[in-house]
Design an enzyme around this catalytic site. Structure first.
Site, short mmCIF file in Angstrom:
data_model
loop_
_atom_site.label_atom_id
_atom_site.label_comp_id
_atom_site.label_asym_id
_atom_site.label_seq_id
_atom_site.Cartn_x
_atom_site.Cartn_y
_atom_site.Cartn_z
N ARG A 64 44.73 33.51 38.45
CA ARG A 64 42.90 32.61 37.22
C ARG A 64 42.63 33.08 35.96
O ARG A 64 42.80 34.13 35.74
CB ARG A 64 41.95 32.20 38.67
N ASN A 113 31.63 41.77 36.76
CA ASN A 113 31.86 42.94 37.54
C ASN A 113 30.55 43.52 37.90
O ASN A 113 30.51 44.92 38.66
CB ASN A 113 32.95 43.67 36.61
N ARG A 158 43.43 46.93 44.18
CA ARG A 158 43.90 47.02 45.17
C ARG A 158 44.97 48.04 45.64
O ARG A 158 45.85 49.10 46.22
CB ARG A 158 45.21 45.99 45.61
N TRP A 159 45.54 49.03 44.26
CA TRP A 159 46.60 49.98 43.95
C TRP A 159 46.16 51.30 44.72
O TRP A 159 46.82 51.40 45.42
CB TRP A 159 46.37 50.25 42.09
N ARG A 161 47.73 38.02 32.83
CA ARG A 161 47.66 39.03 34.32
C ARG A 161 48.15 39.27 35.34
O ARG A 161 49.10 38.35 36.06
CB ARG A 161 47.00 37.33 34.75
N ASP A 183 44.09 43.92 36.21
CA ASP A 183 43.04 43.49 37.26
C ASP A 183 45.01 44.18 38.33
O ASP A 183 45.90 44.64 38.19
CB ASP A 183 43.11 41.55 38.07
N GLY A 184 43.78 44.82 39.90
CA GLY A 184 44.93 44.87 40.84
C GLY A 184 44.45 46.29 41.46
O GLY A 184 45.38 46.99 41.49
N SER A 225 34.06 42.49 32.93
CA SER A 225 33.28 40.66 32.50
C SER A 225 31.96 41.30 33.34
O SER A 225 31.49 42.65 33.94
CB SER A 225 33.94 39.81 34.22
#
Ligand code: IPE
Ligand code: IPE
Ligand code: MG
Length: 258
Positions: free
Chosen positions: A205, A79, A35-36, A199, A31-32, A76
């Site tokens: 989560r 997604n 944001r990266w 994660r 994840d991320g 997912s």
């Protein structure tokens, strides 16, 4: 580590410094990426592209360290609700990944197994996946499970339906359903459960990932964004795993005695 020397592009010098226990099954919620990219003023897809580099690093590092199964959460069922452009960009990336990494995966003895609802993937992608799964089917160094269009609840429902149909057909008895049979009906086909779940990006989560299989997994959360997740970050998670006492319901004293 295996006898045949694999062709890896990871920092072996650093990985070799780790002498703690190796989790047999590592699962990662990658994840991320978004944001990266945002931090760099780039489009989200650039973050996903950068994330693909971390995928190679995680795969080859786990292969080097002797992990048996690595499961990567790539996309997912939820997604699918993302903007259309991002979804198609991600699908293209999977296709590129399979073509680009094919030789490296096969030569390094890695077996690919995609878990999730393939019926929602394009025919072209399904074909590419099936072809690499077949080509790598005999590989035994490590199993790489990539979760694409994957949802834990969907997986459980699908297994339940499959077993229900078998009961209706008189192939099994309802009383035959135990943990082993149920596990074998899941996408993960009864493979060993994850021992360590990582994660990235600070979210804490599970997001519908391996709901059945995570029953006793050690959870590790890091602020590191997925595109920045490297060998050092992986070793940090292994170090955290090593420091934990896995009790499986017993007392700490009982576990120490064993
Ligand atoms: C994870 O990164 C990749 C996928 C879910 C496909 P995100 O795209 O979720 O990144 P953030 O959470 O927006 O930063
Ligand atoms: C979870 O990431 C799924 C993958 C990493 C593929 P998300 O970024 O989609 O998760 P939520 O929705 O924020 O929990
Ligand atoms: Mg996210």
């Amino acid at each position: 580590m295996s006898e045949t020397r694999p062709d890896l592009t990871v920092n072996e010098e650093l990985l070799a410094t780790y002498d703690g226990p190796i989790p047999r099954h590592v699962a990662i919620i990658m994840d991320g990426n978004g944001r990266w990219a945002k931090q760099r003023g780039k489009m989200r897809i650039k973050g996903h592209r950068a994330g693909a580099g971390s995928v190679r690093c995680a795969v080859e590092s786990c292969r080097y360290l002797g992990v048996d199964v690595l499961t990567l959460y790539a996309f997912s069922t939820e997604n699918w609700h993302r903007p259309r452009g991002e979804v198609s960009g991600l699908m293209t990336l999977f296709d590129v990944y399979i073509k680009k990494e094919r030789r490296r995966l096969v030569e390094n003895g890695i077996r690919l197994h995609v878990i999730g609802d393939r019926s929602r993937l394009s025919k072209k992608l399904r074909k590419a996946i099936a072809s690499l799964e077949e080509e790598s089917a005999q590989n035994e160094e490590m199993i790489l499970q990539v979760a694409v269009s994957y949802g834990g609840r969907e997986e459980i429902l699908r297994a339940t339906r499959e077993l229900g149909n078998k009961i209706a057909a008189g192939e099994i008895d309802a009383d035959d359903i135990d943990e082993e049979l149920f596990s074998s009906a899941l996408y993960t086909e009864g493979r060993i459960d994850p021992e360590l779940v990582i994660r990235t990006s600070g979210e804490q989560r599970i997001s519908n990932f391996l709901l059945w299989q995570l029953a006793y997994a050690e959870l590790y959360f890091t602020e590191t964004l997925w595109p920045d997740f490297d060998e050092a970050a992986l070793l940090e998670s292994f170090g955290s795993f090593a420091a934990r006492q896995r009790r499986f319901g017993k007392t700490g004293e009982q576990v120490e005695e064993e």
